[in-house]
Design a protein around this motif. Structure first.
Motif, mmCIF file in Angstrom:
data_model
loop_
_atom_site.group_PDB
_atom_site.id
_atom_site.type_symbol
_atom_site.label_atom_id
_atom_site.label_comp_id
_atom_site.label_asym_id
_atom_site.label_seq_id
_atom_site.Cartn_x
_atom_site.Cartn_y
_atom_site.Cartn_z
ATOM 1 N N ILE A 10 4.018 -11.441 -4.730
ATOM 2 C CA ILE A 10 4.145 -12.175 -3.631
ATOM 3 C C ILE A 10 4.443 -11.610 -1.459
ATOM 4 C CG2 ILE A 10 4.787 -14.129 -2.126
ATOM 5 C CD1 ILE A 10 3.038 -15.228 -4.634
ATOM 6 N N GLY A 11 2.990 -11.666 -1.163
ATOM 7 C CA GLY A 11 3.133 -10.745 0.283
ATOM 8 C C GLY A 11 2.953 -9.595 0.364
ATOM 9 N N THR A 12 2.887 -9.056 0.047
ATOM 10 C CA THR A 12 2.369 -7.822 -0.423
ATOM 11 C C THR A 12 1.455 -7.688 0.257
ATOM 12 O OG1 THR A 12 1.891 -7.514 -2.540
ATOM 13 C CG2 THR A 12 4.508 -6.611 -2.497
ATOM 14 N N HIS A 13 1.403 -5.831 0.052
ATOM 15 C CA HIS A 13 -0.439 -5.713 0.583
ATOM 16 C C HIS A 13 -1.249 -5.656 -0.158
ATOM 17 C CE1 HIS A 13 -3.113 -3.548 3.359
ATOM 18 N NE2 HIS A 13 -3.916 -3.183 2.334
ATOM 19 N N TRP A 14 -1.018 -6.003 -0.910
ATOM 20 C CA TRP A 14 -2.538 -6.428 -1.905
ATOM 21 C C TRP A 14 -2.252 -7.437 -2.832
ATOM 22 C CZ3 TRP A 14 -6.105 -3.156 -1.054
ATOM 23 C CH2 TRP A 14 -5.778 -1.478 -0.693
ATOM 24 N N HIS A 15 -1.564 -8.266 -2.546
ATOM 25 C CA HIS A 15 -1.360 -9.754 -2.598
ATOM 26 C C HIS A 15 -1.924 -10.296 -1.468
ATOM 27 C CE1 HIS A 15 -0.106 -14.255 -2.821
ATOM 28 N NE2 HIS A 15 -0.226 -13.787 -4.289
ATOM 29 N N ILE A 16 -2.213 -10.099 -0.164
ATOM 30 C CA ILE A 16 -2.821 -10.436 1.526
ATOM 31 C C ILE A 16 -3.801 -9.863 0.976
ATOM 32 C CG2 ILE A 16 -2.600 -10.492 3.391
ATOM 33 C CD1 ILE A 16 -0.067 -9.815 3.465
ATOM 34 N N ASN A 17 -4.650 -8.842 0.232
ATOM 35 C CA ASN A 17 -5.829 -8.262 0.165
ATOM 36 C C ASN A 17 -6.143 -8.154 -0.569
ATOM 37 O OD1 ASN A 17 -6.121 -7.271 3.496
ATOM 38 N ND2 ASN A 17 -3.835 -6.725 2.592
ATOM 39 N N ASP A 18 -7.573 -8.475 -1.485
ATOM 40 C CA ASP A 18 -7.941 -8.633 -2.728
ATOM 41 C C ASP A 18 -8.737 -7.211 -2.595
ATOM 42 O OD1 ASP A 18 -9.419 -9.197 -4.253
ATOM 43 O OD2 ASP A 18 -10.123 -11.082 -3.740
ATOM 44 N N SER A 19 -8.233 -6.639 -3.135
ATOM 45 C CA SER A 19 -8.914 -5.486 -3.965
ATOM 46 C C SER A 19 -10.146 -5.213 -4.529
ATOM 47 C CB SER A 19 -8.318 -4.311 -5.029
ATOM 48 O OG SER A 19 -6.946 -3.848 -4.011
ATOM 49 N N ARG A 20 -10.689 -6.621 -5.055
ATOM 50 C CA ARG A 20 -12.270 -6.998 -5.864
ATOM 51 C C ARG A 20 -13.192 -6.635 -4.483
ATOM 52 N NH1 ARG A 20 -11.296 -12.305 -8.622
ATOM 53 N NH2 ARG A 20 -9.895 -12.575 -6.353
ATOM 54 N N GLU A 21 -12.461 -6.879 -3.035
ATOM 55 C CA GLU A 21 -13.375 -6.761 -2.146
ATOM 56 C C GLU A 21 -13.278 -5.332 -0.823
ATOM 57 O OE1 GLU A 21 -12.253 -10.219 0.281
ATOM 58 O OE2 GLU A 21 -12.649 -11.817 -0.794
ATOM 59 N N VAL A 22 -12.343 -4.935 -1.314
ATOM 60 C CA VAL A 22 -12.320 -3.467 -0.489
ATOM 61 C C VAL A 22 -11.514 -2.056 -1.023
ATOM 62 C CG1 VAL A 22 -11.197 -5.441 2.285
ATOM 63 C CG2 VAL A 22 -9.461 -4.049 -0.064
ATOM 64 N N GLY A 23 -11.467 -2.687 -2.635
ATOM 65 C CA GLY A 23 -10.988 -0.990 -3.148
ATOM 66 C C GLY A 23 -9.140 -1.211 -3.211
ATOM 67 N N PHE A 24 -9.065 0.404 -3.109
ATOM 68 C CA PHE A 24 -7.646 0.178 -3.532
ATOM 69 C C PHE A 24 -7.341 1.969 -2.018
ATOM 70 C CE2 PHE A 24 -6.923 -2.072 -7.293
ATOM 71 C CZ PHE A 24 -6.057 -2.381 -6.311
ATOM 72 N N THR A 25 -6.525 2.046 -1.560
ATOM 73 C CA THR A 25 -6.507 3.204 -0.800
ATOM 74 C C THR A 25 -5.211 3.156 -0.156
ATOM 75 O OG1 THR A 25 -6.638 1.914 1.914
ATOM 76 C CG2 THR A 25 -8.863 2.237 1.042
ATOM 77 N N ALA A 26 -5.111 4.627 0.159
ATOM 78 C CA ALA A 26 -3.233 4.642 -0.005
ATOM 79 C C ALA A 26 -2.478 4.415 1.245
ATOM 80 C CB ALA A 26 -2.991 6.332 0.627
ATOM 81 N N ILE A 27 -1.595 4.237 1.378
ATOM 82 C CA ILE A 27 -0.783 3.747 2.782
ATOM 83 C C ILE A 27 -1.236 4.549 4.050
ATOM 84 C CG2 ILE A 27 1.300 3.480 3.876
ATOM 85 C CD1 ILE A 27 2.669 2.655 1.144
ATOM 86 N N SER A 28 -1.325 6.505 3.730
ATOM 87 C CA SER A 28 -1.233 7.295 4.757
ATOM 88 C C SER A 28 -2.248 8.393 3.864
ATOM 89 C CB SER A 28 0.017 8.104 5.386
ATOM 90 O OG SER A 28 -0.969 9.437 6.043
#
Length: 205
Positions: A10-28
């Motif tokens: 809850i509240g983490t980056h991939w909880h707020i952002n749906d990877s089904r729409e944006v995929g996964f990227t690294a922090i840096s």
């Protein structure tokens, strides 16, 4: 095709952002891949990492989803576990890294190490249960104790030799962790499961 998982509390980056729409990227994502950066990522979870951490274990992802972020047991909210399928061979823009293999390749030959000169090798200087403290440092600090030789006993307690390399190896094995360098596209994210901690789960864990 290989299946991986990622937990989002809850509240983490991939909880707020749906990877089904944006995929996964690294922090840096622009940070260069080096063995030092890899060890730091697995051992310390820095804020400038170029890697994406996934796990082969659904149970590990579930654990991060329900125990990471805000305590969902009190808020009645749900974490997420993402299911990711990676095609083999990988696309040229994506590199898979097994942290255990990568760290192992970087370790020095033990015959070349001066153990009496401050334990520069990656291995620890404690009792066999020393690794329990590495696996779960919170509440298990009693295991993170080094020992100086004093025969015939187990040795005198001293500052432990816990190297970043050992911590990275233990953490990677604990989390069944695999790293990706590059971008994981949304097409690879096949499912997002809602998960919630229950009293039964607490009894089982």
């Amino acid at each position: 095709m290989a299946t991986f998982y990622k937990g989002a509390g809850i509240g983490t980056h991939w909880h707020i952002n749906d990877s089904r729409e944006v995929g996964f990227t690294a922090i840096s994502p622009t940070t260069r891949h080096t063995i030092e950066a890899l060890v730091t990522h697995v051992a310390e979870s820095p804020t400038n990492s170029p890697y994406i951490s996934l796990t082969r274990s659904y149970a590990v992802a579930w654990n991060y989803a329900v125990r990471g972020g805000t305590d969902i047991r009190t808020l009645g909210k749900r974490g997420y576990v993402y299911e990711i399928e990676i095609d083999i061979p990988l696309s040229p823009e994506l590199e898979l890294l097994d942290p255990v293999k990568e760290v192992a390749k970087s370790l020095p030959n033990p015959i070349d190490v001066d153990f009496k000169g401050g334990y520069p090798f990656y291995q620890h200087n404690g009792l066999p249960d020393f690794l329990l403290g590495v696996v779960r440092p919170e509440g298990m600090s009693r295991f993170l104790v080094g020992r100086q030789p004093r025969p015939p006993g187990p040795g005198v307690p001293c500052r432990p030799n816990l190297t970043p390399q050992l911590k990275a190896l233990v953490n990677a094995l604990r989390d069944a962790e695999i790293l990706f360098y590059g971008r994981i596209p949304p097409s690879c994210v096949k499912n997002r499961f809602e998960v919630q901690f229950t009293e039964l789960d607490e009894e089982e864990s």
